[in-house]
Scaffold this motif. Sequence first.
Motif, PDB file in Angstrom:
ATOM      1  N   ILE A  28       0.833  -1.202   0.000  1.00  0.00           N
ATOM      2  CA  ILE A  28       0.000   0.000   0.000  1.00  0.00           C
ATOM      3  C   ILE A  28       0.871   1.258   0.000  1.00  0.00           C
ATOM      4  O   ILE A  28       0.596   2.213  -0.715  1.00  0.00           O
ATOM      5  N   ASP A  29       1.950   1.232   0.764  1.00  0.00           N
ATOM      6  CA  ASP A  29       2.899   2.347   0.752  1.00  0.00           C
ATOM      7  C   ASP A  29       4.294   1.804   0.452  1.00  0.00           C
ATOM      8  O   ASP A  29       4.609   0.657   0.736  1.00  0.00           O
ATOM      9  N   SER A  59       1.586   2.502 -12.697  1.00  0.00           N
ATOM     10  CA  SER A  59       0.633   3.129 -11.780  1.00  0.00           C
ATOM     11  C   SER A  59       0.753   2.632 -10.339  1.00  0.00           C
ATOM     12  O   SER A  59       0.433   3.362  -9.403  1.00  0.00           O
ATOM     13  N   LEU A  60       1.226   1.390 -10.145  1.00  0.00           N
ATOM     14  CA  LEU A  60       1.286   0.818  -8.794  1.00  0.00           C
ATOM     15  C   LEU A  60       2.686   0.809  -8.201  1.00  0.00           C
ATOM     16  O   LEU A  60       2.853   0.570  -7.012  1.00  0.00           O
ATOM     17  N   GLY A  61       3.702   1.024  -9.019  1.00  0.00           N
ATOM     18  CA  GLY A  61       5.078   1.015  -8.521  1.00  0.00           C
ATOM     19  C   GLY A  61       5.663  -0.385  -8.483  1.00  0.00           C
ATOM     20  O   GLY A  61       5.276  -1.260  -9.252  1.00  0.00           O
ATOM     21  N   PHE A  62       6.576  -0.624  -7.551  1.00  0.00           N
ATOM     22  CA  PHE A  62       7.233  -1.922  -7.443  1.00  0.00           C
ATOM     23  C   PHE A  62       6.397  -2.875  -6.604  1.00  0.00           C
ATOM     24  O   PHE A  62       5.828  -2.489  -5.591  1.00  0.00           O
ATOM     25  N   GLY A  63       6.361  -4.120  -7.051  1.00  0.00           N
ATOM     26  CA  GLY A  63       5.625  -5.153  -6.344  1.00  0.00           C
ATOM     27  C   GLY A  63       6.129  -6.509  -6.777  1.00  0.00           C
ATOM     28  O   GLY A  63       7.265  -6.640  -7.262  1.00  0.00           O
ATOM     29  N   GLU A  82      -1.720 -10.688   5.769  1.00  0.00           N
ATOM     30  CA  GLU A  82      -2.438  -9.730   6.604  1.00  0.00           C
ATOM     31  C   GLU A  82      -2.387 -10.110   8.082  1.00  0.00           C
ATOM     32  O   GLU A  82      -2.158  -9.257   8.935  1.00  0.00           O
ATOM     33  N   LYS A  83      -2.580 -11.392   8.390  1.00  0.00           N
ATOM     34  CA  LYS A  83      -2.682 -11.815   9.791  1.00  0.00           C
ATOM     35  C   LYS A  83      -1.328 -12.081  10.445  1.00  0.00           C
ATOM     36  O   LYS A  83      -1.081 -11.650  11.560  1.00  0.00           O
ATOM     37  N   GLU A  84      -0.442 -12.801   9.757  1.00  0.00           N
ATOM     38  CA  GLU A  84       0.838 -13.176  10.362  1.00  0.00           C
ATOM     39  C   GLU A  84       1.875 -12.058  10.300  1.00  0.00           C
ATOM     40  O   GLU A  84       2.704 -11.932  11.200  1.00  0.00           O
ATOM     41  N   PHE A  85       1.846 -11.276   9.229  1.00  0.00           N
ATOM     42  CA  PHE A  85       2.879 -10.261   9.033  1.00  0.00           C
ATOM     43  C   PHE A  85       2.343  -8.840   9.181  1.00  0.00           C
ATOM     44  O   PHE A  85       3.087  -7.878   9.030  1.00  0.00           O
ATOM     45  N   ASP A  88      -0.717  -4.804   4.771  1.00  0.00           N
ATOM     46  CA  ASP A  88      -1.819  -4.521   3.860  1.00  0.00           C
ATOM     47  C   ASP A  88      -1.255  -4.503   2.449  1.00  0.00           C
ATOM     48  O   ASP A  88      -0.311  -3.762   2.164  1.00  0.00           O
ATOM     49  N   VAL A  89      -1.809  -5.327   1.582  1.00  0.00           N
ATOM     50  CA  VAL A  89      -1.326  -5.406   0.208  1.00  0.00           C
ATOM     51  C   VAL A  89      -2.469  -5.166  -0.763  1.00  0.00           C
ATOM     52  O   VAL A  89      -3.627  -5.454  -0.473  1.00  0.00           O
ATOM     53  N   LEU A  90      -2.114  -4.633  -1.904  1.00  0.00           N
ATOM     54  CA  LEU A  90      -3.052  -4.469  -2.998  1.00  0.00           C
ATOM     55  C   LEU A  90      -2.831  -5.645  -3.938  1.00  0.00           C
ATOM     56  O   LEU A  90      -1.698  -5.883  -4.370  1.00  0.00           O
ATOM     57  N   VAL A  91      -3.870  -6.381  -4.219  1.00  0.00           N
ATOM     58  CA  VAL A  91      -3.764  -7.577  -5.066  1.00  0.00           C
ATOM     59  C   VAL A  91      -4.473  -7.300  -6.384  1.00  0.00           C
ATOM     60  O   VAL A  91      -5.637  -6.889  -6.401  1.00  0.00           O
ATOM     61  N   THR A  92      -3.771  -7.523  -7.493  1.00  0.00           N
ATOM     62  CA  THR A  92      -4.383  -7.324  -8.808  1.00  0.00           C
ATOM     63  C   THR A  92      -5.292  -8.499  -9.137  1.00  0.00           C
ATOM     64  O   THR A  92      -5.278  -9.532  -8.457  1.00  0.00           O
ATOM     65  N   ALA A  93      -6.066  -8.357 -10.182  1.00  0.00           N
ATOM     66  CA  ALA A  93      -6.971  -9.429 -10.613  1.00  0.00           C
ATOM     67  C   ALA A  93      -6.157 -10.649 -11.031  1.00  0.00           C
ATOM     68  O   ALA A  93      -5.133 -10.521 -11.703  1.00  0.00           O
TER      69      ALA A  93
END
Length: 124
Positions: A28-29, A59-63, A82-85, A88-93
Amino acid sequence: TTVLAGALESLPSFNKVQAKVYAGFYPIDSVSFSFLKKALEKLNLNDSSFNFELESSPSLGFGFRCGFLGSLHLEIIKDRLEKEFNLDVLVTAPTVTFECFSSLTKKVFYIDSVSGLWLEFLRQ
């Protein structure tokens, strides 16, 4: 086999697991990028069917482009991040790899998107 007397080749029925579904994972950041990389490396140690490689988007940068066995596997990895680490991540289709046959060159090639088909057409 043992550590001292290892096998020279793997069993004939053993095949490396191939990913069927791919999705992009982006932080996310940008500060979270290194944390996301370390988290994916740790998940990869526990799950040999999960793989990832560096990817960048204008548009999303490095991932990371991640490979999964299916959409349920993708959801499990996302939930674990999300739970263990606490990431927050943005997931593409999700996408799949297509196997194509060229009638001009009589060769099989693989593409990840329709734009990949157009690029392969231009190469011929």
